[in-house]
Design an enzyme around this catalytic site. Structure first.
Site, PDB file in Angstrom:
ATOM      1  CG  ASP A 349      16.924  22.036  46.033  1.00 53.39           C
ATOM      2  OD1 ASP A 349      16.157  21.082  46.222  1.00 53.39           O
ATOM      3  OD2 ASP A 349      17.515  22.242  44.954  1.00 53.39           O
ATOM      4  CD  GLU A 386      17.024  17.765  48.401  1.00 52.22           C
ATOM      5  OE1 GLU A 386      16.155  16.996  47.944  1.00 52.22           O
ATOM      6  OE2 GLU A 386      17.418  18.791  47.806  1.00 52.22           O
TER       7      GLU A 386
END
Length: 706
Positions: A349, A386
């Site tokens: 993330d 990401e």
């Protein structure tokens, strides 16, 4: 062991130190609570602490410790590590740390001698947050874990990422609804009960939204009543979330999580974890002291002017990932999940934060990113970034090397824009369909570095993408200010649900169009749990706090929208069988294997070569079967894909290079089920004359049969 230059002999010995690896840990992190023959060894890092205490509890509900043991500063401190053996303790023991040290925020120190601290290396937590009489938040208790588990010979599946079809899902939300009809709703065991559905759907991997420990409720300010549903607020990186266990016994989540992984592996499904090494739930200066702040704040967080928390995560603080101590912790954590839980991969993330140095500056060739890719104990692991953060870093196409795949945000935006009818998206859609070579080829990264996605947990569902122009997040309690305003969506005439036939027909087509594009593009497709049955969040594009029917999978939709489910299953089956749509090299537009036709060619609807500057969003792609090098068994078949994103019906022509071939219709998104897709690729042959009618907002796909 030295992280930067692992000694292979040490690695081998470490993995083999236990007599039966199938029953014991395969990797032993050096800190935390380690069970020994006569008791438990507790080890924790703190450079600036002046004293350290161990708080022992008898029960989860105890507000005060049953025993407090001081670390001996002379005998129990080794460098910056406090380590103490406590005899006669065993698995299940509950504990906290407590540290004395300077309170000097101007120098980055925030020691609080009254704070109960979570062990950064704890492998399980138990209980809930408590508030003391002084108003200080007391975190859940750490649990001493043995970790013994019979894996029954389970190993990592090691499927090539180019062959993957990823399914992003929330452990709790997948089965929490009463409609799931499972015995253990909202749990790891509930996922096991739904494995037949996943296997029938055909996905090869589940990407689980955060499963490491996080606060179940928002612990900041006066928001204790707000659910922390998504889990992007970590507090114990090594511990599986206790809230997803069906058994409330301390440490039971460790066993149940392993049972879930083992069962998924038996079904041939890999497990990828969404990990959040960019911030913690301790927040900024106003947040509670739960763990890292009270042990070595200036090491664990990126600070500005030595005291203020840099907020590159958008969540109050930023983990100092390129500090050697934090870097080592992240490596131990990744190895722990891979070798103790048999995890097959990770999605990082806001991974661009890993590209920031200890002062927050973006740096070229960040050591953390390279070390993850090169670590020998992670060699069989899929690593997905990401490739952006909340402070403006956007590294899609330039994050890491060939080992790193990326969530391709450009794919999402270009595909949405094309099917919505946005001008100037014709060439962009073609580039995404062909594998996004503009982003990855220049660094010698193959097409499978692109994780193709149209929807994710963060944003509209596929159903809502074609049902709402605007977000509807009032239920989140933030006056609709939260959530992205740039959704590239449309409602086609009515905001939200409608019975108007013309609108529902268009929405049905658009979902089929986007699903077809996603699953037939070069790269690796990822779909979001529930999109295959048109799950809706009623226009909420930021359901992070919606632990209710807005977020949960409604299993009644599998029956209500069985036609869409059938469509997606057939697409996934075709993708897994067809090397033509999952190449490991880029399409070049050049002839292959001595054939007279190129591997890909593009045409206007009338069969002439395509003018990329045309305003009309309509085109034909002829994709030839791959070379024998990529497809030694010769399973690949030529394909013709026809795209009509205009609002008018059109006549298309089969490209001349395909006139001498035998074709069968595979997909026509303008036709109602069962004529929308032919799972065995045995649909009607094109009409003579090579002309084909194409409805507005539709796709046709033909597959060669000789």
């Amino acid at each position: 062991m030295t992280i930067e230059n692992p000694n292979i002999g040490e690695v081998r010995n470490m993995l083999m130190r236990q007599p039966c690896p199938s029953l014991q840990f395969a990797y032993a992190p050096p800190f935390g609570a380690t069970i020994q023959d006569t008791g438990v060894q507790f080890s924790v890092f703190s450079r600036s602490a002046t004293a350290m205490r161990l708080l022992l509890y008898n029960k989860v509900t105890d507000r005060e410790p049953a025993e407090i043991i001081d670390f001996d500063r002379d005998a129990d401190r080794w460098g910056d590590v406090w380590s103490m053996h406590v005899p006669n303790l065993a698995e299940g023991q509950l504990y906290h740390f407590q540290a004395n040290g300077p309170w000097a925020p101007e120098r980055g120190h925030r020691f609080d001698s009254t704070a109960r601290l979570i062990d950064p290396y704890t492998q399980a937590l138990a209980g809930e947050y408590q508030k003391g009489k002084d108003g200080v938040v007391r975190p859940p208790k750490c649990v001493v874990v043995d970790g013994e588990f019979d894996w029954e010979g389970d190993r990592h599946i090691r499927r090539d990422i180019s062959e993957s079809v990823i399914y992003e899902m929330h452990v709790k939300g997948f089965t929490k609804s009463k409609s799931s009809k499972v015995k253990h709703p909202g749990t790891y065991l509930g996922v096991i009960e739904k494995i037949p559905y996943l296997k029938d759907l055909g996905v090869t991997a589940v990407e689980l939204m955060p499963v490491n420990e996080f606060p179940i409720k928002d612990i900041h300010g006066n928001k204790m009543d707000r659910s922390n549903y998504w889990g992007y607020d970590p507090m114990a990186f090594f511990a599986p979330h206790r809230g997803y266990a069906s058994d409330s016994t301390p440490g039971a989540q460790v066993r149940e999580f392993k049972e879930m992984v083992k069962a998924l592996h038996k079904a041939g499904i890999e497990v990828i974890l969404d990990v959040v090494f960019n911030h913690t739930c301790e927040g900024n200066e106003k947040g509670p002291t739960l763990s890292f702040k009270g042990l070595e704040n200036q090491v664990y967080y990126i600070l500005s002017e030595g005291q203020h928390y840099c907020n590159y995560s958008g969540c109050g603080n930023t983990l100092n990932g390129n500090h050697p101590v934090v870097r080592e912790m992240i490596f131990h954590c990744l190895r722990h999940w891979v070798h103790n839980y048999h995890i097959d991969g990770f999605r990082f993330d806001l991974a661009s934060i890993l590209s920031r140095d200890t002062k927050g500056n973006l740096i070229p060739n960040p050591p953390m990113v390279e070390l993850i890719a090169e670590d020998p104990l992670l060699a069989d692991t899929k690593i997905i970034a990401e490739a952006w953060d909340a402070a403006g870093a956007y590294q899609v196409g330039s994050f890491g090397g060939a080992r790193w795949a990326e969530w391709n945000g450009r794919y999402r935006d270009d595909t949405r824009g094309f099917w919505r009818g946005d001008s100037g998206t014709l060439g962009a859609l073609a580039t995404r369909l062909a594998g996004s070579s503009d982003l990855y080829e220049h660094d010698n990264r193959p097409p499978h570095c692109s994780i193709n996605l149209i929807t994710t947990h963060d944003g509209f569902t596929m159903n809502d993408l074609v049902s709402y122009k605007d977000k509807h997040n009032i239920a989140n309690g933030e006056d609709n200010r939260d959530g992205d305003n740039h959704n590239i969506s449309d409602n086609y005439g009515v905001e939200g649900p409608t019975r108007k036939k013309a609108i529902t027909v268009t929405r049905d087509r658009q979902i089929r169009n986007m699903m077809t594009t996603l699953l037939l593009s070069q790269g690796v497709p990822m779909l979001v749990s529930g999109d295959e049955v048109r799950r809706t969040q009623k226009g909420n594009n930021n359901a992070y706090c919606q632990d209710n029917d807005i977020s949960w999978f409604d299993w009644r939709l599998a029956t209500k929208n069985a036609d869409m489910l059938r469509f997606v299953k057939a697409l996934i089956k075709f993708r897994r069988e067809q090397p033509t749509v999952r190449r490991k090299t880029y399409l070049t537009g050049q002839p292959v294997d001595g054939r007279a036709i190129p591997d890909v060619s593009w045409y206007a609807p009338d069969g002439t070569h395509l003018n990329w500057n045309q305003s009309e969003l309509a085109m034909v792609a002829y994709i030839a079967a791959p070379t024998r090098i990529e497809d030694p068994e010769g399973l690949g078949r030529d394909m013709v894909m026809m795209f009509n994103s205009t609002g008018q019906d059109r006549v298309f022509k089969m490209p001349e290079i395909g006139w001498g071939m035998n074709w069968n219709l595979f997909i026509d998104t303008a036709v109602e089920s069962p004529g929308d897709i032919y799972p065995d690729v045995d649909g009607p042959v094109p009409a003579t004359g090579h002309s084909l009618s194409m409805a507005c907002h539709s796709m046709k796909v033909f597959v060669g049969n000789s």
